[in-house]
Design a protein around this motif. Sequence first.
Motif, PDB file in Angstrom:
ATOM      1  N   PHE A 137       5.317  -6.343  -1.433  1.00 23.66           N
ATOM      2  CA  PHE A 137       4.464  -6.488  -0.171  1.00 23.66           C
ATOM      3  C   PHE A 137       2.976  -6.238  -0.912  1.00 23.66           C
ATOM      4  CE2 PHE A 137       1.981  -3.488   1.983  1.00 23.66           C
ATOM      5  CZ  PHE A 137       1.401  -4.071   3.151  1.00 23.66           C
ATOM      6  N   LEU A 138       2.791  -5.431  -1.785  1.00 23.00           N
ATOM      7  CA  LEU A 138       1.239  -5.517  -2.250  1.00 23.00           C
ATOM      8  C   LEU A 138       1.029  -6.634  -3.183  1.00 23.00           C
ATOM      9  CD1 LEU A 138       1.562  -2.065  -3.970  1.00 23.00           C
ATOM     10  CD2 LEU A 138       0.627  -2.471  -2.083  1.00 23.00           C
ATOM     11  N   ARG A 139       1.691  -7.615  -3.460  1.00 14.55           N
ATOM     12  CA  ARG A 139       1.493  -8.969  -4.079  1.00 14.55           C
ATOM     13  C   ARG A 139       1.006  -9.806  -2.896  1.00 14.55           C
ATOM     14  NH1 ARG A 139       5.976 -12.535  -6.545  1.00 14.55           N
ATOM     15  NH2 ARG A 139       6.732 -12.538  -4.336  1.00 14.55           N
ATOM     16  N   LEU A 140       1.954  -9.823  -1.902  1.00 15.55           N
ATOM     17  CA  LEU A 140       1.339 -10.536  -0.606  1.00 15.55           C
ATOM     18  C   LEU A 140       0.382 -10.065   0.049  1.00 15.55           C
ATOM     19  CD1 LEU A 140       2.104 -12.594   1.369  1.00 15.55           C
ATOM     20  CD2 LEU A 140       3.430 -10.925   2.582  1.00 15.55           C
ATOM     21  N   TRP A 141       0.027  -8.919   0.157  1.00 11.26           N
ATOM     22  CA  TRP A 141      -1.127  -8.354   0.746  1.00 11.26           C
ATOM     23  C   TRP A 141      -2.453  -8.760  -0.108  1.00 11.26           C
ATOM     24  CZ3 TRP A 141      -1.935  -6.554   5.551  1.00 11.26           C
ATOM     25  CH2 TRP A 141      -2.998  -6.007   5.714  1.00 11.26           C
ATOM     26  N   LEU A 146       0.368   2.339   2.331  1.00 11.10           N
ATOM     27  CA  LEU A 146      -0.059   1.768   3.586  1.00 11.10           C
ATOM     28  C   LEU A 146      -1.300   2.560   4.208  1.00 11.10           C
ATOM     29  CD1 LEU A 146       3.291   1.103   5.367  1.00 11.10           C
ATOM     30  CD2 LEU A 146       1.831  -0.680   4.039  1.00 11.10           C
ATOM     31  N   HIS A 147      -1.274   3.878   3.971  1.00 12.61           N
ATOM     32  CA  HIS A 147      -2.651   4.635   4.165  1.00 12.61           C
ATOM     33  C   HIS A 147      -3.824   4.324   3.692  1.00 12.61           C
ATOM     34  CE1 HIS A 147      -4.856   8.458   5.362  1.00 12.61           C
ATOM     35  NE2 HIS A 147      -5.062   8.383   4.196  1.00 12.61           N
ATOM     36  N   ASN A 148      -3.493   4.121   2.468  1.00 11.52           N
ATOM     37  CA  ASN A 148      -5.068   3.526   1.527  1.00 11.52           C
ATOM     38  C   ASN A 148      -5.182   1.745   1.771  1.00 11.52           C
ATOM     39  OD1 ASN A 148      -5.166   5.938   0.420  1.00 11.52           O
ATOM     40  ND2 ASN A 148      -3.609   5.333  -1.290  1.00 11.52           N
ATOM     41  N   LEU A 149      -4.431   1.158   2.667  1.00 12.41           N
ATOM     42  CA  LEU A 149      -4.522  -0.216   2.922  1.00 12.41           C
ATOM     43  C   LEU A 149      -5.817  -0.734   3.490  1.00 12.41           C
ATOM     44  CD1 LEU A 149      -2.612  -2.158   1.973  1.00 12.41           C
ATOM     45  CD2 LEU A 149      -1.766  -2.392   4.551  1.00 12.41           C
TER      46      LEU A 149
END
Length: 893
Positions: free
Chosen positions: A403-407, A444-447
């Motif tokens: 997910f972090l890679r995609l984001w 997700l909170h730090n997104l």
Amino acid sequence: LNGKNGSAVASIMRGLPSRRALFLCLAIVSLVWFYRIVTQIKETASMPASSQPQSSTTVCLVGNAENLATASRVHTMWDCQLTSFWYIWNQSITPMQSQTQPCNHRGSRKLNVVDSSLKEHAKTFKQGITTATTSALHQGCEYIFTHDDDLVFTSSSRHHTSLATVLQAWLEKNKPLVAGFPWTVGRQRYPSMAALTRQHRQGDASPLLLFDNGMLLYHRSVVSFFIPFAPSGEGGFDGHWTLGAHFLHLFVPQWLQHRALTCELLNYNNTINLDNLDKADKRKGRHVDNQLVYYKGVRHPYEYMLNQAYIAFLVSGLKDPKLRFGAAVDNSSLRWDVDRHSDVNVPVRSLIERLNDIYYLDHPALSSNAWLKSHHGLALQIQHSTQLYLHIHVFVHERLDLFLRLWAQLSANARPSSLLTIRLYVHHDPSDNATLNADISQALHNLHSPFGPVQIIRPASRLGLRASVLSTTPPSHANHFVMLLEDDLVLSPWALRFTELVLRRYFTKWDSNRVMGLSLYAQIWSEVQESFRKGCGVEGCTTSKPSLQLWQQPQSWGAVYQATHWLNFTAWVATQPKQARYLLPASYTNRWPEEFSWKKAMFRYVVDRNLTMVYPRLPSRLSFSSNTLAVGQNDRVSRRSSKRQRQEGRFVLAVLQEHQLEQVGLAELKSQQDRWQISMTAHNAPVWQRLPPLTALPSANVYDQDQGSSSLQVESSSYDNVTVVALVVPDQSQEQLSRLAQLCTNPALRILIVTTFPTLTVNSIPCLHECVNIERRSTPDWIVQPRVLQALKALSYDPLLIVDARWPMPLDVAEYLVHTWEGHYWSHWVAASSAGRNHAADWSYQRSNTESVSWVLPTHVVLSRSRLLYNVRRLLQQEVRQDCLWLAAQFVQ
């Protein structure tokens, strides 16, 4: 009088024959003038200050009248203060008669007869109104008041002023673009509509929602949008009497909103109206001629036999298909209140922008609209600059690193122009692992994102990928789109700009209503056919430059769907029964588990409605998104699997990078932000216009078969049911029927019984389709008997399960045979065999294309009805034995 002037006047007066008579006349005239001035001052003083007219509002009556007397009655009812223009449809008016005026007092307005005829040569309602309106506009009228000749108006104003004075004062106060009057019959017939009107009423005005189209006021700035009344051939509809009311009920309130008002100070009554007739009298005097309905006692025909078809035609142009109009208006569709304005003139740009927000400007319903044609250049410019909204939904469950890679890749995307608003949502489907849940929640909170705030969506319990995706609910509007990204995808830095190009080119016009969305994934493998697409292979597709294609292939590995299509799809899925299998004829997607795959359901939805998707076709295995085949709920190919390399060759593509843009001819995607903004918003030749028109794109159906500019409509329902063709013989027939009845617990099975027993009672079979009788001597080859073949030809479903009822078949065995055939071997047959002739023994299964079969049963076979009939027909056309000629002759017949 003083000085020279006074002396001159005195000399003149001394020369007159009777100075006393002259002075007396002057005194009388002066008294009359003085009286009129005092009366007007009193009338103005008696009105509320807010309603005192500041300027004169010119209102002109236009209408169709049966004769000059009825026109004169209406003209007089408004105290001769409104100029009127009439088409007389049942009296030939001479020039002298047309000069006769019902009022001759000072200040009275003229009654004009613009044309006349006898009834047998009369114009239609639309034609008469158009003729009268044209004359009124030439006279400079500010408001055109369409007025039926049988109306009787009364005033509810507490001030004892004329009807015309009340109306003109109300218009000066509220300044509407279109105005109407309370429709008493409609408010009685639709109580919810009356309640809605009361709820939003303010003083002497309420929203104009439900009205009689025979009495409306149109400001001259918008009158050409409504008159001549639609439809005039648009969509194959032509309305001359009552059909056009639906056009008015859509566009008057929904387009003009708070500038369309009901004058609550004036009421009317129809003296000649269909609603006034007794129901019994209606039935007696009713007759139909060329879809026009005539009633005895009513002077004009009705076109309501075309209502539903015309309403459906109008609705197809709405950008929000949930928008209601006419009697169906509700609170969700009424999003405005009464609002008074200081100026009746509204900028044309504002009106076109509002129209473009609710309706496709290029829809056929507006194709001959005079008002739009007069502003064609501005309308085209506004249509090109329509604001679009992209709702990006990213789904994450347990794979935080993916997910972090995609984001990161999404955040690094080149920014689109300001005409594409981006909104971001992350769906976190909770895991059973509490530690992993906490890690994902913290991440997700730090997104954050350069495209704006991010909304995190967390269900209370685990949903699964299918339910999470189907819970996505963008606004119901054609200018809104939803992008779906699963966490194991990779994304090109140019995906958003490519998306903007395609959306701007193909999704801002009505003719794209067949296109459900856009795929970012340049798919080279057909999941339906289990083979590479035409012109594609392990090395990619044979194309030297990028192109676009229409393909009936839903997409889950990076796709954008138009919000209205997406919401229609999710609503359809919600109505399907739990046992729905979403089958397609001859498709390998039939073996996908429907309880996990939302894409399987979309395959069926797309084919049923003949929808399609825009697909990129890029060289060298390039794509704007790709799957990575990470282990998940639906993809479980591990890295150690021997299938991995084969799967990667089919599905894993390389996402397009900056250094490859020149190579594939997409260099404009890497323009600087300010230059990209200019290229997208330029009024002349914006960059997206370089893409070919939609009709020029090659098109393929779900089987990847080229279909020119349109897709082939597949009869997808042919796999929805299976016909069990069962032979029942007289011996132990009731026991055989009892065993067959057990198969009816599966709703997809229907039974066609073939028997040699003419008096067989089959009432015990709840899913019986038909019972066919054959002769006893025909039992050995019963499946190819003419009567049986004719019954098979009449079936609408393709799968056949052929059984002999003397040998029992359990339901689970029947289902296994059918599912195996549907998902893998529809071009072959699937048969059941046992170790010996005792068919109650243990069952095993033979598949004709995987195992060598030395002996199988002549029954208990699943095969295609269409293939069976084709092969029988082909064999009968060949040379046959003499003793089979009777079969060939009867079958061909």
